[in-house]
Design a protein around this motif. Structure first.
Motif, PDB file in Angstrom:
ATOM      1  N   GLN A  18      -5.669 -27.083 -17.050  1.00 53.51           N
ATOM      2  CA  GLN A  18      -5.590 -26.049 -15.923  1.00 53.51           C
ATOM      3  C   GLN A  18      -4.782 -26.480 -14.709  1.00 53.51           C
ATOM      4  O   GLN A  18      -4.619 -25.821 -13.478  1.00 53.51           O
ATOM      5  CB  GLN A  18      -6.991 -25.847 -15.332  1.00 53.51           C
ATOM      6  N   GLN A  19      -3.779 -27.468 -15.031  1.00 48.73           N
ATOM      7  CA  GLN A  19      -2.863 -28.156 -14.086  1.00 48.73           C
ATOM      8  C   GLN A  19      -1.614 -27.078 -13.878  1.00 48.73           C
ATOM      9  O   GLN A  19      -0.937 -26.759 -14.690  1.00 48.73           O
ATOM     10  CB  GLN A  19      -2.549 -29.408 -14.623  1.00 48.73           C
ATOM     11  N   ALA A  20      -1.319 -26.891 -12.504  1.00 48.85           N
ATOM     12  CA  ALA A  20      -0.256 -25.948 -12.179  1.00 48.85           C
ATOM     13  C   ALA A  20       0.848 -26.491 -12.547  1.00 48.85           C
ATOM     14  O   ALA A  20       1.206 -27.801 -12.220  1.00 48.85           O
ATOM     15  CB  ALA A  20      -0.487 -25.301 -10.893  1.00 48.85           C
ATOM     16  N   THR A  21       1.879 -25.633 -13.404  1.00 51.36           N
ATOM     17  CA  THR A  21       3.401 -26.271 -13.348  1.00 51.36           C
ATOM     18  C   THR A  21       3.973 -24.999 -13.018  1.00 51.36           C
ATOM     19  O   THR A  21       3.637 -24.003 -12.607  1.00 51.36           O
ATOM     20  CB  THR A  21       3.627 -26.971 -14.407  1.00 51.36           C
ATOM     21  N   GLY A  22       5.628 -25.152 -13.262  1.00 50.86           N
ATOM     22  CA  GLY A  22       6.253 -23.811 -12.949  1.00 50.86           C
ATOM     23  C   GLY A  22       7.771 -24.575 -12.852  1.00 50.86           C
ATOM     24  O   GLY A  22       8.032 -25.622 -12.928  1.00 50.86           O
ATOM     25  N   LEU A  23       8.639 -23.808 -12.011  1.00 54.89           N
ATOM     26  CA  LEU A  23       9.740 -24.045 -11.696  1.00 54.89           C
ATOM     27  C   LEU A  23       9.790 -25.283 -10.555  1.00 54.89           C
ATOM     28  O   LEU A  23       9.075 -25.109  -9.909  1.00 54.89           O
ATOM     29  CB  LEU A  23      10.491 -22.900 -10.930  1.00 54.89           C
ATOM     30  N   TRP A  24      10.497 -26.211 -10.711  1.00 52.81           N
ATOM     31  CA  TRP A  24      10.891 -27.066  -9.681  1.00 52.81           C
ATOM     32  C   TRP A  24      11.709 -26.590  -8.760  1.00 52.81           C
ATOM     33  O   TRP A  24      12.901 -26.471  -8.911  1.00 52.81           O
ATOM     34  CB  TRP A  24      11.208 -28.504 -10.071  1.00 52.81           C
ATOM     35  N   LEU A  25      11.224 -26.234  -7.612  1.00 47.67           N
ATOM     36  CA  LEU A  25      11.767 -25.323  -6.585  1.00 47.67           C
ATOM     37  C   LEU A  25      13.274 -25.798  -6.219  1.00 47.67           C
ATOM     38  O   LEU A  25      14.299 -25.091  -6.325  1.00 47.67           O
ATOM     39  CB  LEU A  25      11.119 -25.186  -5.333  1.00 47.67           C
ATOM     40  N   GLY A  26      13.516 -27.171  -5.847  1.00 46.07           N
ATOM     41  CA  GLY A  26      14.819 -27.753  -5.461  1.00 46.07           C
ATOM     42  C   GLY A  26      15.685 -27.543  -6.663  1.00 46.07           C
ATOM     43  O   GLY A  26      16.974 -27.665  -6.178  1.00 46.07           O
ATOM     44  N   GLU A  27      15.397 -27.564  -7.743  1.00 50.28           N
ATOM     45  CA  GLU A  27      16.546 -27.616  -8.921  1.00 50.28           C
ATOM     46  C   GLU A  27      17.076 -26.161  -8.945  1.00 50.28           C
ATOM     47  O   GLU A  27      18.181 -26.081  -9.630  1.00 50.28           O
ATOM     48  CB  GLU A  27      15.865 -27.986 -10.342  1.00 50.28           C
ATOM     49  N   PHE A  51       7.692 -12.417 -12.918  1.00 49.85           N
ATOM     50  CA  PHE A  51       7.148 -13.378 -12.228  1.00 49.85           C
ATOM     51  C   PHE A  51       7.681 -14.929 -12.506  1.00 49.85           C
ATOM     52  O   PHE A  51       7.413 -15.121 -13.744  1.00 49.85           O
ATOM     53  CB  PHE A  51       5.697 -13.376 -12.040  1.00 49.85           C
ATOM     54  N   VAL A  52       8.126 -15.698 -11.398  1.00 52.64           N
ATOM     55  CA  VAL A  52       8.234 -17.282 -11.791  1.00 52.64           C
ATOM     56  C   VAL A  52       7.448 -17.996 -11.264  1.00 52.64           C
ATOM     57  O   VAL A  52       7.791 -17.991  -9.705  1.00 52.64           O
ATOM     58  CB  VAL A  52       9.925 -17.496 -11.538  1.00 52.64           C
ATOM     59  N   PRO A  53       6.593 -18.887 -11.651  1.00 57.66           N
ATOM     60  CA  PRO A  53       5.863 -19.649 -10.747  1.00 57.66           C
ATOM     61  C   PRO A  53       6.491 -20.872 -10.250  1.00 57.66           C
ATOM     62  O   PRO A  53       7.262 -21.395 -10.970  1.00 57.66           O
ATOM     63  CB  PRO A  53       4.565 -20.096 -11.862  1.00 57.66           C
ATOM     64  N   LEU A  54       5.876 -21.501  -9.022  1.00 63.34           N
ATOM     65  CA  LEU A  54       6.526 -22.816  -8.644  1.00 63.34           C
ATOM     66  C   LEU A  54       5.731 -23.955  -8.866  1.00 63.34           C
ATOM     67  O   LEU A  54       4.468 -23.775  -8.751  1.00 63.34           O
ATOM     68  CB  LEU A  54       6.640 -22.551  -7.161  1.00 63.34           C
ATOM     69  N   ASP A  55       6.126 -24.967  -9.321  1.00 66.24           N
ATOM     70  CA  ASP A  55       5.357 -26.398  -9.318  1.00 66.24           C
ATOM     71  C   ASP A  55       4.979 -26.686  -7.919  1.00 66.24           C
ATOM     72  O   ASP A  55       5.905 -26.901  -7.144  1.00 66.24           O
ATOM     73  CB  ASP A  55       6.126 -27.443 -10.201  1.00 66.24           C
ATOM     74  N   PRO A  56       3.699 -26.560  -7.650  1.00 62.71           N
ATOM     75  CA  PRO A  56       3.410 -27.210  -6.444  1.00 62.71           C
ATOM     76  C   PRO A  56       3.748 -28.596  -5.791  1.00 62.71           C
ATOM     77  O   PRO A  56       4.156 -28.709  -4.866  1.00 62.71           O
ATOM     78  CB  PRO A  56       1.863 -26.966  -6.338  1.00 62.71           C
ATOM     79  N   PHE A  59       7.015 -28.941  -3.756  1.00 61.18           N
ATOM     80  CA  PHE A  59       7.005 -28.856  -2.186  1.00 61.18           C
ATOM     81  C   PHE A  59       7.340 -30.048  -1.673  1.00 61.18           C
ATOM     82  O   PHE A  59       7.823 -30.007  -0.308  1.00 61.18           O
ATOM     83  CB  PHE A  59       6.073 -27.990  -1.914  1.00 61.18           C
ATOM     84  N   LYS A  60       7.151 -31.244  -1.901  1.00 62.96           N
ATOM     85  CA  LYS A  60       7.102 -32.497  -1.490  1.00 62.96           C
ATOM     86  C   LYS A  60       8.457 -32.816  -1.156  1.00 62.96           C
ATOM     87  O   LYS A  60       8.816 -33.949  -0.651  1.00 62.96           O
ATOM     88  CB  LYS A  60       6.257 -33.537  -2.315  1.00 62.96           C
TER      89      LYS A  60
END
Length: 225
Positions: A18-27, A51-56, A59-60
């Motif tokens: 159930q661990q969220a992943t997705g696009l690594w925003l900065g990439e 829809f494209v999800p973001l890896d939380p 944001f770090k």
């Protein structure tokens, strides 16, 4: 104006968890920041479109340009909400294709035949085929008209096995990019973990990790100017 096709994931969690992943925003944003400032246009595509999800966790590692692009209605609409489907893409419109990363791509990039065909056609027309970090997964299984892996005999890079271990994801990813790249005949190059590194071999431009997106973009710009 030359156009670049940016490929994004639709995967929202590590499979089996159930661990969220997705696009690594900065990439996405760091690459887009560089190429749009150099007067190139971008379109966004994903395996399913929409829809494209973001890896939380991504944001770090944001800077001002990343947050400015993330806050823009253009990026929110065209990249994160209404990304194009592969069947909406005409490869002849693009001078390059760029595969972003984030762990999500490990599940939907490698086996997508439509993305592979787009990549093959852009390559055949002399365009650049590029990726960063886990985005190399999108190139691993692409073959040319002779059935040969596009990466065979090429110097490429991507997220390394050492980096996967350091990220704590070795046991949850379906494969290791470095291993498959070597299995498919690539000359896999790497530097110290999480150090910026991008490499070009003819029409292929690849970056090792999330800190390499701008380096990939700069090589793309040099080749398309």
């Amino acid at each position: 104006m030359k156009k670049i096709l940016v490929v994004l994931t639709n995967t929202i969690r590590y499979h089996g968890t159930q661990q969220a992943t997705g696009l690594w925003l900065g990439e996405a944003t760091e690459f887009v920041d560089e190429v749009t400032n150099a007067n190139f246009a971008v379109d966004y595509v994903s395996p399913k479109g929409g829809f494209v999800p973001l890896d939380p966790r991504s944001f770090k590692y944001t800077d001002k340009s990343t947050m400015d692009i993330y806050a823009s209605s253009d990026f929110q609409q065209r990249a994160l909400t209404n990304s194009l489907k592969p069947e909406q893409i005409n490869p002849q419109d693009y001078s390059a294709i760029y595969y972003t990363g984030g762990h999500g791509v490990m599940w939907d990039f490698p086996t997508d035949p439509k993305l592979q065909e787009i990549t093959r056609k852009i390559y055949q027309q002399g365009g650049l085929v590029t990726s960063v970090c886990h985005g190399i997964a999108g190139l691993l299984n692409v073959k040319d008209d002779n059935g040969k892996y596009l990466i065979a005999g090429k110097n490429i890079t991507g997220f390394t096995t050492a980096e996967e271990i350091l990220a704590g994801k070795r046991k949850v990813v379906p494969f290791l990019n470095e291993n498959v790249a070597k299995l498919h005949g690539a000359n896999f190059q790497k530097k110290r973990a999480y150090k910026e590194f991008a490499i070009q071999d003819d029409q292929l431009i690849t970056g090792q990790n999330p800190f390499s997106a701008r380096a990939v973009a700069k090589l793309v710009i040099q080749n398309l100017d």
